[in-house]
Design a protein around this motif. Structure first.
Motif, PDB file in Angstrom:
ATOM      1  N   GLN A  74      17.824 -32.123  45.475  1.00 51.89           N
ATOM      2  CA  GLN A  74      18.794 -32.274  47.060  1.00 51.89           C
ATOM      3  C   GLN A  74      18.527 -33.975  46.840  1.00 51.89           C
ATOM      4  OE1 GLN A  74      17.995 -29.749  49.774  1.00 51.89           O
ATOM      5  NE2 GLN A  74      19.616 -28.625  49.302  1.00 51.89           N
ATOM      6  N   GLU A  75      18.899 -34.800  47.551  1.00 52.29           N
ATOM      7  CA  GLU A  75      18.687 -36.775  47.323  1.00 52.29           C
ATOM      8  C   GLU A  75      18.387 -36.708  49.105  1.00 52.29           C
ATOM      9  OE1 GLU A  75      21.026 -38.083  43.738  1.00 52.29           O
ATOM     10  OE2 GLU A  75      22.097 -38.387  45.425  1.00 52.29           O
ATOM     11  N   LYS A  76      17.585 -37.886  49.618  1.00 53.35           N
ATOM     12  CA  LYS A  76      17.900 -37.975  50.840  1.00 53.35           C
ATOM     13  C   LYS A  76      18.314 -39.376  51.464  1.00 53.35           C
ATOM     14  CE  LYS A  76      12.633 -37.092  51.579  1.00 53.35           C
ATOM     15  NZ  LYS A  76      11.538 -37.494  51.671  1.00 53.35           N
ATOM     16  N   GLN A  77      19.276 -39.767  49.692  1.00 52.38           N
ATOM     17  CA  GLN A  77      20.536 -41.478  50.711  1.00 52.38           C
ATOM     18  C   GLN A  77      21.938 -40.843  49.471  1.00 52.38           C
ATOM     19  OE1 GLN A  77      17.889 -44.255  48.064  1.00 52.38           O
ATOM     20  NE2 GLN A  77      16.183 -43.908  49.116  1.00 52.38           N
ATOM     21  N   GLY A  78      22.314 -41.521  49.667  1.00 52.64           N
ATOM     22  CA  GLY A  78      24.113 -41.814  49.036  1.00 52.64           C
ATOM     23  C   GLY A  78      24.038 -41.134  49.754  1.00 52.64           C
ATOM     24  N   SER A  79      25.730 -40.676  48.924  1.00 50.86           N
ATOM     25  CA  SER A  79      26.397 -39.582  49.502  1.00 50.86           C
ATOM     26  C   SER A  79      26.202 -38.091  49.870  1.00 50.86           C
ATOM     27  CB  SER A  79      27.985 -39.559  48.929  1.00 50.86           C
ATOM     28  OG  SER A  79      27.335 -39.396  47.140  1.00 50.86           O
ATOM     29  N   PHE A  80      24.928 -37.693  49.099  1.00 54.92           N
ATOM     30  CA  PHE A  80      24.735 -36.440  48.609  1.00 54.92           C
ATOM     31  C   PHE A  80      23.316 -36.252  50.175  1.00 54.92           C
ATOM     32  CE2 PHE A  80      26.128 -37.015  44.522  1.00 54.92           C
ATOM     33  CZ  PHE A  80      27.117 -36.021  44.268  1.00 54.92           C
ATOM     34  N   ARG A  81      23.381 -37.342  50.721  1.00 50.51           N
ATOM     35  CA  ARG A  81      22.355 -37.126  52.085  1.00 50.51           C
ATOM     36  C   ARG A  81      22.787 -35.869  52.473  1.00 50.51           C
ATOM     37  NH1 ARG A  81      19.807 -42.177  55.749  1.00 50.51           N
ATOM     38  NH2 ARG A  81      18.314 -40.857  56.957  1.00 50.51           N
ATOM     39  N   GLY A  82      22.353 -35.163  53.072  1.00 50.89           N
ATOM     40  CA  GLY A  82      22.527 -33.966  54.310  1.00 50.89           C
ATOM     41  C   GLY A  82      22.859 -32.874  54.175  1.00 50.89           C
ATOM     42  N   THR A  83      24.004 -33.162  52.422  1.00 49.03           N
ATOM     43  CA  THR A  83      25.038 -32.488  52.161  1.00 49.03           C
ATOM     44  C   THR A  83      24.198 -30.261  52.228  1.00 49.03           C
ATOM     45  OG1 THR A  83      24.605 -32.837  49.853  1.00 49.03           O
ATOM     46  CG2 THR A  83      26.480 -33.771  51.978  1.00 49.03           C
ATOM     47  N   GLY A  84      22.846 -30.681  51.558  1.00 48.65           N
ATOM     48  CA  GLY A  84      22.554 -29.206  50.982  1.00 48.65           C
ATOM     49  C   GLY A  84      22.761 -29.238  49.499  1.00 48.65           C
ATOM     50  N   ILE A  85      23.812 -29.922  48.818  1.00 45.77           N
ATOM     51  CA  ILE A  85      24.082 -30.209  47.471  1.00 45.77           C
ATOM     52  C   ILE A  85      22.812 -29.984  46.789  1.00 45.77           C
ATOM     53  CG2 ILE A  85      25.413 -31.009  45.271  1.00 45.77           C
ATOM     54  CD1 ILE A  85      27.501 -31.950  47.839  1.00 45.77           C
ATOM     55  N   TRP A  86      22.843 -28.688  45.564  1.00 38.75           N
ATOM     56  CA  TRP A  86      21.909 -29.052  44.479  1.00 38.75           C
ATOM     57  C   TRP A  86      22.833 -29.801  43.523  1.00 38.75           C
ATOM     58  CZ3 TRP A  86      16.610 -27.991  45.366  1.00 38.75           C
ATOM     59  CH2 TRP A  86      16.153 -27.134  46.892  1.00 38.75           C
ATOM     60  N   LYS A  87      22.022 -30.634  43.124  1.00 40.34           N
ATOM     61  CA  LYS A  87      22.090 -31.662  41.672  1.00 40.34           C
ATOM     62  C   LYS A  87      21.410 -31.692  40.932  1.00 40.34           C
ATOM     63  CE  LYS A  87      23.392 -35.937  42.338  1.00 40.34           C
ATOM     64  NZ  LYS A  87      22.095 -36.248  41.673  1.00 40.34           N
ATOM     65  N   ILE A  88      22.056 -31.918  39.840  1.00 43.14           N
ATOM     66  CA  ILE A  88      21.346 -32.422  38.078  1.00 43.14           C
ATOM     67  C   ILE A  88      20.629 -33.639  39.014  1.00 43.14           C
ATOM     68  CG2 ILE A  88      22.074 -30.908  36.528  1.00 43.14           C
ATOM     69  CD1 ILE A  88      23.698 -33.565  35.828  1.00 43.14           C
ATOM     70  N   PRO A  89      19.262 -34.092  38.201  1.00 38.36           N
ATOM     71  CA  PRO A  89      18.912 -35.423  38.175  1.00 38.36           C
ATOM     72  C   PRO A  89      19.477 -36.554  37.703  1.00 38.36           C
ATOM     73  CG  PRO A  89      16.687 -34.256  37.919  1.00 38.36           C
ATOM     74  CD  PRO A  89      18.394 -33.549  37.997  1.00 38.36           C
ATOM     75  N   THR A  90      20.380 -37.705  38.335  1.00 37.39           N
ATOM     76  CA  THR A  90      20.932 -38.770  37.935  1.00 37.39           C
ATOM     77  C   THR A  90      20.124 -39.927  38.375  1.00 37.39           C
ATOM     78  OG1 THR A  90      22.372 -38.698  39.630  1.00 37.39           O
ATOM     79  CG2 THR A  90      22.729 -37.681  37.991  1.00 37.39           C
ATOM     80  N   GLY A  91      20.892 -40.945  37.577  1.00 38.93           N
ATOM     81  CA  GLY A  91      20.039 -42.562  38.129  1.00 38.93           C
ATOM     82  C   GLY A  91      20.656 -43.633  37.195  1.00 38.93           C
ATOM     83  N   ILE A  92      20.871 -44.360  37.101  1.00 37.75           N
ATOM     84  CA  ILE A  92      20.883 -45.944  36.575  1.00 37.75           C
ATOM     85  C   ILE A  92      20.386 -46.056  35.682  1.00 37.75           C
ATOM     86  CG2 ILE A  92      22.106 -48.552  36.593  1.00 37.75           C
ATOM     87  CD1 ILE A  92      23.009 -47.394  39.771  1.00 37.75           C
ATOM     88  N   VAL A  93      20.236 -46.340  34.485  1.00 43.81           N
ATOM     89  CA  VAL A  93      19.644 -47.200  32.834  1.00 43.81           C
ATOM     90  C   VAL A  93      19.920 -48.128  33.505  1.00 43.81           C
ATOM     91  CG1 VAL A  93      19.809 -47.405  30.365  1.00 43.81           C
ATOM     92  CG2 VAL A  93      21.170 -45.255  31.618  1.00 43.81           C
ATOM     93  N   GLU A  94      18.526 -48.720  33.057  1.00 41.90           N
ATOM     94  CA  GLU A  94      17.881 -50.422  33.389  1.00 41.90           C
ATOM     95  C   GLU A  94      18.562 -51.363  32.587  1.00 41.90           C
ATOM     96  OE1 GLU A  94      13.692 -49.776  33.973  1.00 41.90           O
ATOM     97  OE2 GLU A  94      13.807 -48.930  35.681  1.00 41.90           O
ATOM     98  N   GLU A  95      18.512 -52.588  32.769  1.00 43.72           N
ATOM     99  CA  GLU A  95      18.660 -53.400  31.988  1.00 43.72           C
ATOM    100  C   GLU A  95      17.788 -53.232  30.743  1.00 43.72           C
ATOM    101  OE1 GLU A  95      19.365 -58.131  31.471  1.00 43.72           O
ATOM    102  OE2 GLU A  95      18.856 -57.392  33.487  1.00 43.72           O
ATOM    103  N   GLY A  96      18.399 -53.295  29.679  1.00 40.75           N
ATOM    104  CA  GLY A  96      17.791 -53.568  28.407  1.00 40.75           C
ATOM    105  C   GLY A  96      17.182 -51.992  27.654  1.00 40.75           C
ATOM    106  N   GLU A  97      17.407 -50.922  28.163  1.00 36.76           N
ATOM    107  CA  GLU A  97      16.727 -49.542  28.300  1.00 36.76           C
ATOM    108  C   GLU A  97      17.471 -49.006  27.845  1.00 36.76           C
ATOM    109  OE1 GLU A  97      13.931 -46.514  31.188  1.00 36.76           O
ATOM    110  OE2 GLU A  97      16.194 -46.323  31.805  1.00 36.76           O
TER     111      GLU A  97
END
Length: 228
Positions: free
Chosen positions: A80-103
């Motif tokens: 459950q995320e503290k930031q963004g659109s999922f904050r405070g929703t109680g929604i469980w989601k799989i970990p996500t993120g942004i690939v870094e430059e050159g990664e």
């Protein structure tokens, strides 16, 4: 199967039948049919005891006639995320993120899971990807659904971004109203189960050399034994 019973007022915990492997883990070989809910309860009790014993992993072997136990045995690590659109929703989601430059994709997937949950993993494959246009900075976005194999199981969440993290049965994850409404999350659950059942073949990174320089890049193929 060990049964819960009371002896001298002490409750004994039901355990799945298992034996130790040579890598510090345990192997469970299921042969007797049982109710999936009972299996899930006993599995959780067994894992708790194995953790106390310092076991490093659990490998469960299920014959095809016991395929109904798969959903109880297979779990996702969710947050459950503290930031963004999922904050405070109680929604469980799989970990996500942004690939870094050159990664590379497979390294970015492992890094994000480690950062958000503290779990070490090894990359298995890319199960699917989605393309969406006009997202970040007006550019197209590629979302990759990756399967990783856990090398550790104890969760140590990232305090700055993650409100909570836990292991969750796929059926419970899929049953969330949000997952039912947003089909990318519903498909993610179906693809994970299809992968476990052996009916979904993902894409693995095959290192290839460049003809222009000494850099190595990765060609994602659905046959890891491919050779040229």
């Amino acid at each position: 199967m060990d049964r819960t019973h009371f002896e001298n007022g002490i409750e004994e915990v039901r355990m799945l039948p298992s034996f130790d492997d040579e890598h510090g883990g345990v192997i469970v070989e299921m042969e007797v049919p049982m109710d999936p809910n009972d299996f899930g309860v006993i599995l959780r009790c067994s894992i708790s005891k194995w953790k106390l014993q310092g076991k490093k992993g659990v490998w469960i072997k299920l014959p095809i006639e016991l395929v109904n136990l798969v959903e109880a045995a297979v779990k996702l690590v969710v947050v459950q995320e503290k930031q963004g659109s999922f904050r405070g929703t109680g929604i469980w989601k799989i970990p996500t993120g942004i690939v870094e430059e050159g990664e590379d994709i497979f390294l970015g997937a492992r890094r994000e899971v480690k950062e958000e949950t503290g779990i070490d993993t090894e990359f298995v494959d890319v199960l699917a990807f989605r393309q969406v246009h006009n997202t970040f900075f007006g550019k197209s976005d590629l979302f990759f659904l990756c399967m990783l194999r856990p090398l550790s199981f104890d969760i140590h969440k990232q305090d700055s971004e993650i409100e909570a993290a836990k292991w969750m049965p796929i059926a419970e994850y899929e049953a969330q109203p949000f997952a039912q409404k947003h089909y990318i999350y519903k498909y993610a659950a179906h693809l994970c189960l299809a992968k476990v059942d052996g009916v979904c073949t993902g894409f693995v990174p095959l290192p290839v050399a460049s003809s222009f320089n000494d850099e190595t890049s990765y060609l994602y193929v659905n046959n890891k034994d491919l050779s040229l």
